[in-house]
Design a protein around this motif. Structure first.
Motif, PDB file in Angstrom:
ATOM      1  N   ILE A 116       0.901  -1.128  -0.159  1.00  0.00           N
ATOM      2  CA  ILE A 116      -0.002  -0.050  -0.014  1.00  0.00           C
ATOM      3  C   ILE A 116       0.777   1.142   0.000  1.00  0.00           C
ATOM      4  CG2 ILE A 116      -1.735   1.388   1.299  1.00  0.00           C
ATOM      5  CD1 ILE A 116      -2.782  -1.366   2.392  1.00  0.00           C
ATOM      6  N   LYS A 117       0.880   1.868  -1.260  1.00  0.00           N
ATOM      7  CA  LYS A 117       1.542   3.131  -1.251  1.00  0.00           C
ATOM      8  C   LYS A 117       0.809   4.267  -0.632  1.00  0.00           C
ATOM      9  CE  LYS A 117       4.419   2.111  -5.222  1.00  0.00           C
ATOM     10  NZ  LYS A 117       5.721   2.281  -4.836  1.00  0.00           N
ATOM     11  N   PHE A 118       1.040   4.867   0.485  1.00  0.00           N
ATOM     12  CA  PHE A 118       0.257   5.930   1.210  1.00  0.00           C
ATOM     13  C   PHE A 118       0.854   7.205   1.042  1.00  0.00           C
ATOM     14  CE2 PHE A 118      -2.169   8.299   3.752  1.00  0.00           C
ATOM     15  CZ  PHE A 118      -2.757   7.762   5.080  1.00  0.00           C
ATOM     16  N   SER A 119       0.587   8.329   0.035  1.00  0.00           N
ATOM     17  CA  SER A 119       1.124   9.501   0.027  1.00  0.00           C
ATOM     18  C   SER A 119       0.299  10.673   0.462  1.00  0.00           C
ATOM     19  CB  SER A 119       0.976   9.720  -1.667  1.00  0.00           C
ATOM     20  OG  SER A 119       1.291  11.156  -1.916  1.00  0.00           O
ATOM     21  N   HIS A 120       1.198  11.484   1.292  1.00  0.00           N
ATOM     22  CA  HIS A 120       0.374  12.767   1.889  1.00  0.00           C
ATOM     23  C   HIS A 120       1.302  13.779   1.659  1.00  0.00           C
ATOM     24  CE1 HIS A 120       2.389  13.022   5.565  1.00  0.00           C
ATOM     25  NE2 HIS A 120       2.155  11.721   5.841  1.00  0.00           N
ATOM     26  N   VAL A 121       0.812  15.166   1.918  1.00  0.00           N
ATOM     27  CA  VAL A 121       1.577  16.373   1.731  1.00  0.00           C
ATOM     28  C   VAL A 121       2.255  17.045   2.981  1.00  0.00           C
ATOM     29  CG1 VAL A 121       0.288  16.722  -0.290  1.00  0.00           C
ATOM     30  CG2 VAL A 121      -0.372  17.638   1.638  1.00  0.00           C
ATOM     31  N   VAL A 122       1.973  16.418   4.137  1.00  0.00           N
ATOM     32  CA  VAL A 122       2.201  17.247   5.499  1.00  0.00           C
ATOM     33  C   VAL A 122       3.626  16.511   5.932  1.00  0.00           C
ATOM     34  CG1 VAL A 122       0.336  18.138   5.905  1.00  0.00           C
ATOM     35  CG2 VAL A 122       0.704  15.856   6.821  1.00  0.00           C
ATOM     36  N   ALA A 123       4.347  17.261   6.926  1.00  0.00           N
ATOM     37  CA  ALA A 123       5.336  16.618   7.590  1.00  0.00           C
ATOM     38  C   ALA A 123       5.070  15.509   8.430  1.00  0.00           C
ATOM     39  CB  ALA A 123       5.914  17.630   8.607  1.00  0.00           C
ATOM     40  N   VAL A 124       5.833  14.681   8.927  1.00  0.00           N
ATOM     41  CA  VAL A 124       5.769  13.311   9.634  1.00  0.00           C
ATOM     42  C   VAL A 124       5.462  13.802  11.183  1.00  0.00           C
ATOM     43  CG1 VAL A 124       6.938  11.302  10.656  1.00  0.00           C
ATOM     44  CG2 VAL A 124       7.263  12.107   8.368  1.00  0.00           C
ATOM     45  N   ASP A 125       5.762  14.807  11.418  1.00  0.00           N
ATOM     46  CA  ASP A 125       5.442  15.422  13.022  1.00  0.00           C
ATOM     47  C   ASP A 125       4.220  16.330  12.681  1.00  0.00           C
ATOM     48  OD1 ASP A 125       7.025  17.333  15.554  1.00  0.00           O
ATOM     49  OD2 ASP A 125       5.784  15.711  15.652  1.00  0.00           O
ATOM     50  N   THR A 126       3.210  15.676  12.382  1.00  0.00           N
ATOM     51  CA  THR A 126       1.779  16.558  12.257  1.00  0.00           C
ATOM     52  C   THR A 126       0.810  15.215  12.708  1.00  0.00           C
ATOM     53  OG1 THR A 126       1.237  15.754  10.062  1.00  0.00           O
ATOM     54  CG2 THR A 126       2.502  17.996  10.524  1.00  0.00           C
ATOM     55  N   PRO A 127      -0.583  15.685  13.195  1.00  0.00           N
ATOM     56  CA  PRO A 127      -1.478  14.748  13.312  1.00  0.00           C
ATOM     57  C   PRO A 127      -1.502  13.671  12.217  1.00  0.00           C
ATOM     58  CG  PRO A 127      -2.132  16.795  13.820  1.00  0.00           C
ATOM     59  CD  PRO A 127      -0.982  16.943  13.215  1.00  0.00           C
ATOM     60  N   LYS A 128      -1.601  14.101  10.921  1.00  0.00           N
ATOM     61  CA  LYS A 128      -1.699  13.170   9.791  1.00  0.00           C
ATOM     62  C   LYS A 128      -0.537  12.442   9.677  1.00  0.00           C
ATOM     63  CE  LYS A 128      -2.393  14.928   5.722  1.00  0.00           C
ATOM     64  NZ  LYS A 128      -3.092  15.650   4.275  1.00  0.00           N
TER      65      LYS A 128
END
Ligand code: LMR
Length: 331
Positions: free
Chosen positions: A25-37
Motif C-alpha cells: 500500500i503506497k500511502f502518499s500525503h503532503v504534510v510533515a511526519v510530525d503532524t497529526p496526519k
C-alpha cells in the motif's frame, strides 16, 4: 512427462513466490511526519504490518515526496498509489463539491458537532459520493481549527483588504477571502513556504501544526488565532484495489484504520496547541487572540458565505449540519 512436471514445478514456484510477496500500500500525503496526519499515517503502517504479519507492507510517502496536492488524487484514481488522506478542501476539483461544506466559516461550533457529522449519516453519504470516482472513503481524520497569518496584524476583517492569501483548491475558501476583501490564490501545500518567502502571496490559513512544521512562522510576522474554519481529512483508497483485497486482509485493515483514526483524532488538538506554543516561543511571530467584539465582526463578515455557497454545496447539506449544531444546543 518430464517437461510437464518441470512446467508444474515452475507454476508452483511462481505461485509460492507470489504468495510470499507482500501486498504493497503506497500511502502518499503532503504534510510533515510530525503532524497529526503524519503520525496517524505511521500508526496505520505499524498496525497494518503487525496485524497482517507482513502480508501487507505500507510505504508512507510524507511531505509531498511522492506526489503534490493535485497529482496525488490523479495518482490514486490511476492506481499509482493506493491510499491518501487529502484535506476535505481538495475534493472540489474531483467533482465532489459537497466536501467543501467543511470549509464554510463557522459551520462547526466545536469538535463535538464535527464528530457527529463525520461519524454519522452525513459523513457516510459524502463518502458514498466518492465511489463513482473509483474512490472509497475509509475514515475522517481531524486536524482542527485554522489560524490566519500574514505580515501585517489581522485583527479586523478590513485588515485583509488587498492581501494575496493562499488557499487550498476550494471555491468556499475563495469566497471566504473575497468576503474579507482579499485576493485568494490556490497553491499546492508544498509551495506555500516559498510563496510566502518571496511575496507571491502575503498570507495564508492553516491549523498551527501545519504552519509550524512548514516553517511558515519564519516568514509570517503575525498570526491570529481566529478558529474561523476547520481543516480535516478523508482517508481514501483506490476502490478497485480495496475491493480486490483478500477478505481477511481487508477486515484486518479496517480494524487498523479504526484504531489509527482513534489515535489521529485523540492527538490532533494537543499537537496543534504544542505547535502554537512553539511559534510563540520563537519570539519572532506575534500571536494574537481576537477579542469578543472582533470575533463578532469576523462572524458578521464571514457568515454570509454559507448562504452564498448554497448553490454550490447544497442548502440541504448546510441545513443538516446546522441542525446537528442546534441539536447540541448551538443556535
Ligand atoms: C493545505 O493544503 O493547506 C492542507 O490541506 C495541507 C494538509 O494536508 O494538511
Amino acid at each position: 512427462m518430464l517437461i510437464r512436471l518441470a512446467g508444474l514445478m515452475v507454476v508452483c514456484a511462481a505461485s509460492f513466490a507470489n504468495a510470499q510477496q507482500p501486498i504493497v500500500i503506497k500511502f502518499s500525503h503532503v504534510v510533515a511526519v510530525d503532524t497529526p496526519k503524519g503520525k496517524a499515517a505511521e500508526r496505520f503502517k505499524q498496525l497494518a504490518e503487525e496485524r497482517t504479519h507482513g502480508r501487507v507492507k505500507v510505504e508512507v510517502y510524507p511531505n509531498s515526496t511522492l506526489y503534490k496536492d493535485k497529482e496525488e488524487m490523479e495518482a490514486l484514481q490511476l492506481g499509482a498509489v493506493q491510499m491518501l488522506a487529502p484535506s476535505l478542501a481538495k475534493f472540489g476539483p474531483l467533482g465532489v463539491r459537497e466536501f467543501e461544506v467543511f470549509d464554510l466559516p463557522y459551520i462547526f461550533p466545536d469538535r463535538a458537532v464535527l464528530d457527529r457529522v463525520t461519524e454519522g449519516p452525513i459523513g457516510a453519504q459524502l463518502f458514498q459520493k466518492l465511489e463513482s470516482k473509483g474512490i472509497k472513503g475509509l475514515a475522517y481524520w481531524d486536524n482542527g481549527f485554522k489560524v490566519m497569518s500574514a505580515n501585517r496584524p489581522l485583527h479586523k476583517p478590513e485588515d485583509f483588504r488587498g492581501l494575496k492569501m493562499r488557499i487550498q483548491s476550494s471555491k468556499v475558501l475563495d469566497a471566504q477571502f473575497r468576503a474579507l476583501g482579499a485576493n485568494p490564490q490556490v497553491l499546492a501545500f508544498s509551495e506555500v513556504y516559498q510563496a510566502l518567502q518571496t511575496g507571491v502571496v502575503d498570507g495564508t490559513e492553516n491549523p498551527p501544526s501545519n504552519l509550524y512544521t512548514q516553517k511558515m512562522n519564519e516568514v509570517q510576522k503575525f498570526v491570529t488565532v481566529s478558529n474561523h474554519g476547520y481543516l480535516g481529512y478523508a482517508v481514501i483508497v483506490n476502490k478497485k484495489f480495496w475491493d480486490d483485497l483478500p477478505p481477511d486482509i481487508r477486515t484486518t485493515l479496517e480494524g487498523c484504520m479504526k484504531d489509527a483514526t482513534r489515535y489521529a483524532n485523540a492527538i490532533a488538538q494537543q499537537e496543534n496547541e504544542d505547535a502554537l506554543a512553539k511559534v510563540k516561543a520563537t519570539g519572532k511571530t506575534d500571536v494574537y487572540y481576537l477579542t469578543d467584539a472582533e470575533k463578532q465582526q469576523w462572524r458578521q463578515a464571514l457568515l454570509p458565505v454559507q448562504k452564498e455557497m448554497e448553490g454550490r454545496i447544497g442548502k440541504d447539506l448546510i441545513d443538516a449540519i446546522n441542525k446537528e449544531s442546534a441539536s447540541m444546543g448551538y443556535k
